[in-house]
Design a protein around this motif. Structure first.
Motif, PDB file in Angstrom:
ATOM      1  N   LEU A 145       2.882  -8.522   1.440  1.00 21.86           N
ATOM      2  CA  LEU A 145       3.454  -8.150   2.736  1.00 21.86           C
ATOM      3  C   LEU A 145       3.753  -6.652   2.762  1.00 21.86           C
ATOM      4  N   ALA A 146       4.381  -6.150   1.708  1.00 22.70           N
ATOM      5  CA  ALA A 146       4.695  -4.712   1.646  1.00 22.70           C
ATOM      6  C   ALA A 146       3.412  -3.879   1.684  1.00 22.70           C
ATOM      7  N   GLN A 147       2.371  -4.324   0.985  1.00 23.59           N
ATOM      8  CA  GLN A 147       1.089  -3.600   0.989  1.00 23.59           C
ATOM      9  C   GLN A 147       0.446  -3.613   2.371  1.00 23.59           C
ATOM     10  N   ARG A 148       0.462  -4.765   3.053  1.00 25.89           N
ATOM     11  CA  ARG A 148      -0.115  -4.842   4.401  1.00 25.89           C
ATOM     12  C   ARG A 148       0.630  -3.923   5.367  1.00 25.89           C
ATOM     13  N   LEU A 149       1.948  -3.931   5.280  1.00 26.97           N
ATOM     14  CA  LEU A 149       2.727  -3.044   6.146  1.00 26.97           C
ATOM     15  C   LEU A 149       2.414  -1.576   5.834  1.00 26.97           C
ATOM     16  N   GLY A 150       2.363  -1.232   4.555  1.00 30.52           N
ATOM     17  CA  GLY A 150       2.044   0.139   4.164  1.00 30.52           C
ATOM     18  C   GLY A 150       0.677   0.568   4.650  1.00 30.52           C
ATOM     19  N   HIS A 151      -0.297  -0.307   4.502  1.00 29.43           N
ATOM     20  CA  HIS A 151      -1.659  -0.005   4.966  1.00 29.43           C
ATOM     21  C   HIS A 151      -1.669   0.207   6.483  1.00 29.43           C
ATOM     22  N   GLY A 152      -0.994  -0.668   7.218  1.00 31.50           N
ATOM     23  CA  GLY A 152      -0.926  -0.539   8.673  1.00 31.50           C
ATOM     24  C   GLY A 152      -0.244   0.752   9.090  1.00 31.50           C
ATOM     25  N   LEU A 153       0.836   1.104   8.412  1.00 25.55           N
ATOM     26  CA  LEU A 153       1.550   2.346   8.725  1.00 25.55           C
ATOM     27  C   LEU A 153       0.673   3.570   8.450  1.00 25.55           C
ATOM     28  N   ARG A 154      -0.001   3.571   7.297  1.00 23.98           N
ATOM     29  CA  ARG A 154      -0.902   4.690   6.950  1.00 23.98           C
ATOM     30  C   ARG A 154      -2.022   4.819   7.968  1.00 23.98           C
ATOM     31  N   THR A 155      -2.664   3.691   8.291  1.00 29.29           N
ATOM     32  CA  THR A 155      -3.797   3.671   9.220  1.00 29.29           C
ATOM     33  C   THR A 155      -3.381   4.189  10.594  1.00 29.29           C
ATOM     34  N   ALA A 156      -2.167   3.838  11.025  1.00 30.55           N
ATOM     35  CA  ALA A 156      -1.676   4.263  12.338  1.00 30.55           C
ATOM     36  C   ALA A 156      -1.088   5.675  12.325  1.00 30.55           C
ATOM     37  N   GLY A 157      -1.030   6.298  11.149  1.00 30.72           N
ATOM     38  CA  GLY A 157      -0.543   7.673  11.055  1.00 30.72           C
ATOM     39  C   GLY A 157       0.969   7.820  11.056  1.00 30.72           C
ATOM     40  N   PHE A 158       1.682   6.755  10.669  1.00 28.86           N
ATOM     41  CA  PHE A 158       3.138   6.854  10.575  1.00 28.86           C
ATOM     42  C   PHE A 158       3.512   7.543   9.271  1.00 28.86           C
ATOM     43  N   ASN A 159       4.532   8.375   9.311  1.00 30.47           N
ATOM     44  CA  ASN A 159       5.106   8.935   8.095  1.00 30.47           C
ATOM     45  C   ASN A 159       6.070   7.902   7.536  1.00 30.47           C
ATOM     46  N   PHE A 160       5.955   7.639   6.243  1.00 33.72           N
ATOM     47  CA  PHE A 160       6.889   6.709   5.605  1.00 33.72           C
ATOM     48  C   PHE A 160       6.944   7.025   4.127  1.00 33.72           C
ATOM     49  N   GLU A 161       7.971   6.516   3.474  1.00 35.93           N
ATOM     50  CA  GLU A 161       8.167   6.730   2.050  1.00 35.93           C
ATOM     51  C   GLU A 161       7.140   5.894   1.303  1.00 35.93           C
ATOM     52  N   ASP A 162       6.091   6.525   0.855  1.00 31.81           N
ATOM     53  CA  ASP A 162       4.969   5.817   0.222  1.00 31.81           C
ATOM     54  C   ASP A 162       5.089   5.927  -1.295  1.00 31.81           C
ATOM     55  N   ARG A 163       5.957   5.092  -1.858  1.00 36.09           N
ATOM     56  CA  ARG A 163       6.127   5.070  -3.312  1.00 36.09           C
ATOM     57  C   ARG A 163       6.044   3.633  -3.782  1.00 36.09           C
ATOM     58  N   PRO A 164       5.943   3.413  -5.085  1.00 36.31           N
ATOM     59  CA  PRO A 164       5.805   2.037  -5.576  1.00 36.31           C
ATOM     60  C   PRO A 164       6.915   1.131  -5.042  1.00 36.31           C
ATOM     61  N   PHE A 165       6.516  -0.064  -4.624  1.00 34.60           N
ATOM     62  CA  PHE A 165       7.436  -1.035  -4.051  1.00 34.60           C
ATOM     63  C   PHE A 165       8.325  -1.612  -5.143  1.00 34.60           C
ATOM     64  N   SER A 166       9.617  -1.544  -4.934  1.00 33.05           N
ATOM     65  CA  SER A 166      10.612  -2.063  -5.874  1.00 33.05           C
ATOM     66  C   SER A 166      11.595  -2.925  -5.084  1.00 33.05           C
ATOM     67  N   PRO A 167      11.250  -4.217  -4.877  1.00 33.22           N
ATOM     68  CA  PRO A 167      12.069  -5.063  -4.006  1.00 33.22           C
ATOM     69  C   PRO A 167      13.474  -5.293  -4.558  1.00 33.22           C
ATOM     70  N   HIS A 168      14.463  -4.954  -3.731  1.00 31.87           N
ATOM     71  CA  HIS A 168      15.860  -5.115  -4.137  1.00 31.87           C
ATOM     72  C   HIS A 168      16.760  -5.090  -2.908  1.00 31.87           C
ATOM     73  N   VAL A 169      17.979  -5.580  -3.099  1.00 34.00           N
ATOM     74  CA  VAL A 169      19.036  -5.507  -2.097  1.00 34.00           C
ATOM     75  C   VAL A 169      20.111  -4.598  -2.685  1.00 34.00           C
ATOM     76  N   THR A 170      20.411  -3.507  -2.011  1.00 34.10           N
ATOM     77  CA  THR A 170      21.461  -2.591  -2.467  1.00 34.10           C
ATOM     78  C   THR A 170      22.821  -3.249  -2.230  1.00 34.10           C
ATOM     79  N   LEU A 171      23.638  -3.296  -3.303  1.00 36.60           N
ATOM     80  CA  LEU A 171      24.961  -3.908  -3.225  1.00 36.60           C
ATOM     81  C   LEU A 171      26.081  -2.880  -3.240  1.00 36.60           C
TER      82      LEU A 171
END
Length: 179
Positions: free
Chosen positions: A105-131
């Protein structure tokens, strides 16, 4: 857009249902008794998939369509690993191993954002909830895992207020209901 900034600070994340939010808050409170730091407000608990930062509001409709087409399906997550980002001084709760569907899911979203030309933090996905933020040391072991049937994907706006940062849902997709 009169009375509104031309840009919004945005991110895409999984939104926990109330019962999971309660479990996350309880885990946060247990660890906060043992570790210093500033607890993240219950209403701000989430799992970020993509951080866009300052984004023109004129692109919101395009972004919501991209999220609708993400192919988001329900995910069963078991959060049972605490971690500590030293530089950011953040205590987090995450998964003990890679999760193929979540990573996809994270990869698909990243690909879609890149393809559409959105700027986003493109770094390795590290799934977590900040506490906790502004923490000074890593946490101890979690007494029991948080089980999360993730079925809501949201576009959030991060809004600074005198009382701190608040996250406001601008768009939400329920699992299996995207276009």
């Amino acid at each position: 857009m009169q009375g509104m900034d031309a840009h919004a600070r945005l991110f895409i994340a999984l939104t926990p249902p109330p019962d999971v939010r309660k479990q996350l808050a309880a885990a946060r409170d247990v660890i906060h008794l043992r570790v210093s730091g500033k607890p993240v407000a219950d209403s701000n608990l989430h799992l970020t998939l993509a951080f866009l930062g300052q984004t023109p509001r004129t692109r919101l409709e395009e972004l919501t369509q991209l999220i609708d087409r993400s192919g988001f399906m329900p995910l069963d997550l078991q959060l049972n690993q605490y971690g500590f980002f030293t530089q950011a001084q953040v205590v987090w709760l995450g998964l003990p191993a890679r999760h193929i569907a979540l990573d996809g899911l994270a990869q698909r979203l990243g690909h879609g954002l890149r393809t559409a030309g959105f700027n986003f933090e493109d770094r390795p996905f590290s799934p977590h909830v900040t506490l906790l933020r502004k923490a000074t040391c890593p946490p101890e072991r979690l007494p029991q895992p948080v089980i999360w049937h993730a079925n809501q994907l949201s576009l959030y706006e991060s809004v600074s207020t005198p009382d701190g940062v608040k996250y406001r849902v601008l768009h939400r997709v329920l699992a299996g209901f995207g276009r």
